[in-house]
Every structure is written in structure tokens, then in C-alpha cells.
Design a protein around this motif. Sequence first.
Motif: not given
Length: 494
Positions: A388-404, A480-485
Motif C-alpha cells: 500500500g505504501k507504494w500504491l499510495e504515491v504511484n496509484g495514478d499509474a495503476i487505478y483507472n488506467t487501460r492498456a496501451t 537504500t537497496a530495495g527502497a523502491y520496488p
Amino acid sequence: MDLQVNMVFNTFIKVSAAKAFASLLFTVSAATAVQAQTDNLHRQSTTYEAPTDPLVIKKLDKWQDQKFGMIIHWGLYAVPGMIESWALCSEDWIERDSTIAYPDFKNWYWGLNKEFNPVNFNPEQWASAAKSAGMRYLVFTTKHHDGFNMFDTKQTDFKITNGPFGNNPRANVAKHVFEAFRKEGFMIGAYFSKPDWHSEYFWWPKYATPNRNVNYDIRKHPWRWDQYKQFTYNQISELMHDYGSMDILWLDGGWVRPLETVNDEVRAWGAPIPEFSQEVDMPRIASMAREAQPGLLIVDRTVHGPYENYQTPEQRVPDTKINNPWESCMTLGNNWGYVPNDQFKSPAKVIHSLVEIVAKGGSLLLGVGPKPDGTLPEEAVQRLAEIGKWLEVNGDAIYNTRATEQYQDGDTYFTQGKKGTRYAIACLPEGEAVPATLEWSGNAPKRGSKMKLLQNGKTVKWVKEGEKVKVYLPGTLSNTAGAYPALAFAFTAE
């Protein structure tokens, strides 16, 4: 067994803990269970028939905006912490202790209803954990193949409200699960197994139970099958009329299907297929369900046709983009239900799967199994929070999107928002630090336009070198290694 052995066996059942007995009887666990389930997954149907009902089309579009959901398997199998239901099935991929008679095993398993007492049942914890993970829809198992009902059905006494938990004010488990998730704004789905191995109208005690199918010839005993169809209709009617607003009816057990839908694709699954139809009258069920719940999505898994509103590949990400609505159902651990000491996937692995699935046009339905006491494993809660921490800041790229059209270049995936914003999501190797630059081919920003890094909301420098887009990452990002998936970028595409 002779009388003395029977007495010893019965005494053993009474005095032994369920977990110890399960360990003795059923040896499919951990890696073995994973492989067994992998070999017997519901395969994705390759034929899709789009809905025509305007309300269903509207609901389907809304569902496609959600992208990330939770499926909860919880039932008798949580008590001993074993594979869900399948131990009852007498097929050669199932392993049990050969010294225990099959009927005795079934009696023991079904007898777990006298032990299932989830005194710490906490659906609010489940809903909170799902929301913190960034999930937006729920599918809850109201009944799995073993026939044990997690709702107060009037069609059988084999249910959570008829046991040690029956006097609890929250005994009608499904009702409280649905209510808890509704309060958090989730779309609501009811999982329901079309086969019911506890029902005498499906597995008739007159005969042995050689496999997952109905164990008598429906053509010779039409009355009994008609009783089963009515039983199924009545149970689904209860769910559709008595448990609040429903968005999804998620039907499992795709071998229970009309004979005319059994094609070479279905035969290739390897599951035993009888020579007669196991049709439960889906047109009648669907008509009733949608009258009660207008626009209801029906997911009759693998049964291609008007009642499979989206497809459901299981425990895998499809190799390529699928243009039909679809959902990968995958587990957070190795099992659908609760198994002690299960091995959970890392948050990064789940995020990478989510990104790939969404880029290919699908949604991720992640499986989590509550413990027998009614709470989620703490390790699962922690991993969901990290996702959820990742989605909280990156969710715009996931929710309400469609494939290109071009959805992937190596480990970078692309999505598009409904207003035209293009997103590039670069999945970083797990456990490694952020590089100084990232590159991808295709999906280039418009010349002179800005690109935003969703992680911090700031613009980043980019250049186009031939067919490649090169992005310079700010030094302020943690090393930090692994800070951002994964790192997501928003821009206007050429």
C-alpha cells in the motif's frame, strides 16, 4: 476395520488435536501442495463473449478501474491449516495417509464444523488491511467445494451458524465481512462453489465419490439433479437478496458446466469430464440475481459464454496483453487458505506482478487466508501495508488506467489514464539500489514536454536518443537497496 480398530480410531479422533490429525492424514502441504494445486488450476478460457446489458457494461467498466482486490478463502480447512477442500476429492494428485480409510477421513474433515470457533473474528481488521494495501474490491468465499457455508443459509445445517460459533452475535460471517468492506468503499463480490461435495444431491451416499464431479448419472436420476439445481438456486438467491448490495457473483468449480461447453480446450485441462451435462441452469440463476442486483457481474469461471463477464487466469500472469476484461487470481503465500508457516511473497514481487498485470489489461485479485481464530496472519498484514505504501504515491499509474498498444519494454511497463496521460512503470530488481538513469524504447513523451516522477511529484530530466527514452533520476532518491520496488513516470505521449 474391525470393531476394536474402529473404537481406537474413534477415540483417537476425539482426543487428538485437529492439526496433528491433519498432519497424519493429509500429506499434501507446503511445496507439495503448491505443485499439486499448480497442476490442477482453473485454466483461463480463450473465448470471450462481451455482455450486452448496459448496466453490466457500466459495472464492468467500474470494476476495470479498481485493478487490485482481495480474495479471502476461509472455512473448515483453516482449523487444521490444510489445503482448502481438495483433500476430500479422491483423485490421484491428492495424497492422504494410506492407513486411514477414505470414508473415515471425510467424516473427520466434515466433523471440523464442531471445532471451528473463530472467537477473534475481526472483519474490520481484514478490511483495514486490504484498504491499507491499496485494494479496492473484495471476493469472499461464502462456500467452497467442501459445502461448508460461511453464511446463514436456510438450505442446510452445514454452516458456520450451526456450531460452536453459532451463538456469537457475528456468527453470520459473510454478512459482517461484506459490511466491513462496504464501509471502506470496496466493490463487493461473493465467491460461491457450484459443486457441493457435502450435499447428498451432488455426492449421493449411495455411491462412491471417485472424483470432483457429481457421483451419479444425472440422466438416470433427473429428480436428484433437479433437487441440486434448486438447492444451488436457493443459496445464491439468499446471497443476492439478504446480504446487501453485490457487485460480483464469482462462481468457482468450472467442471460443473453444460456439456456443450466442453471442448478440446477444456479436455486438455486433464480434469475428469463425465459424458453428461452438469448444468445448474445459469440463465435462471443469472436472471434472478440481476433482478435483485441490477448490473451484477457474473464470473462463471472458464465457462465461456454470457455468464463469464471477465476471465480469470489462476496463479499466473498471462504471457501477453489480453483485450478482454480479465483478472489474475494469485495468492500472497503459497496457499489460498491459512497454512501455518506459509511462505509469503515479498511486497516487491506482488507489486511487480500487479504492474505487469495492469499493463496487460488485467486486474490482480490477491488471496489471503485468515487464521482459524478469525484474524489475519500478522506477517500478511505487514506485507499488505508495504504494498500500500507504494500504491499510495504511484496509484495514478495503476487505478483507472487501460492498456496501451505497446505495453512493455523489458522490465518497464506502460499504462494510460482515461484522460490520456501515459505512464511508464520501471520495475527495479528486488533488493537493488536505484540507478542513476533508466531507459526504455517506445512510448516517448512529446517533444519539449515535462515528465513527472510519481514517487516525489517532481519533474525529471529526460532525453530521446534514437528510439530510446533516457530518464535521469534525482540524487535525492534513497540509495537504500530495495527502497523502491518500481518507479512510475507520468507524461504526455507523442
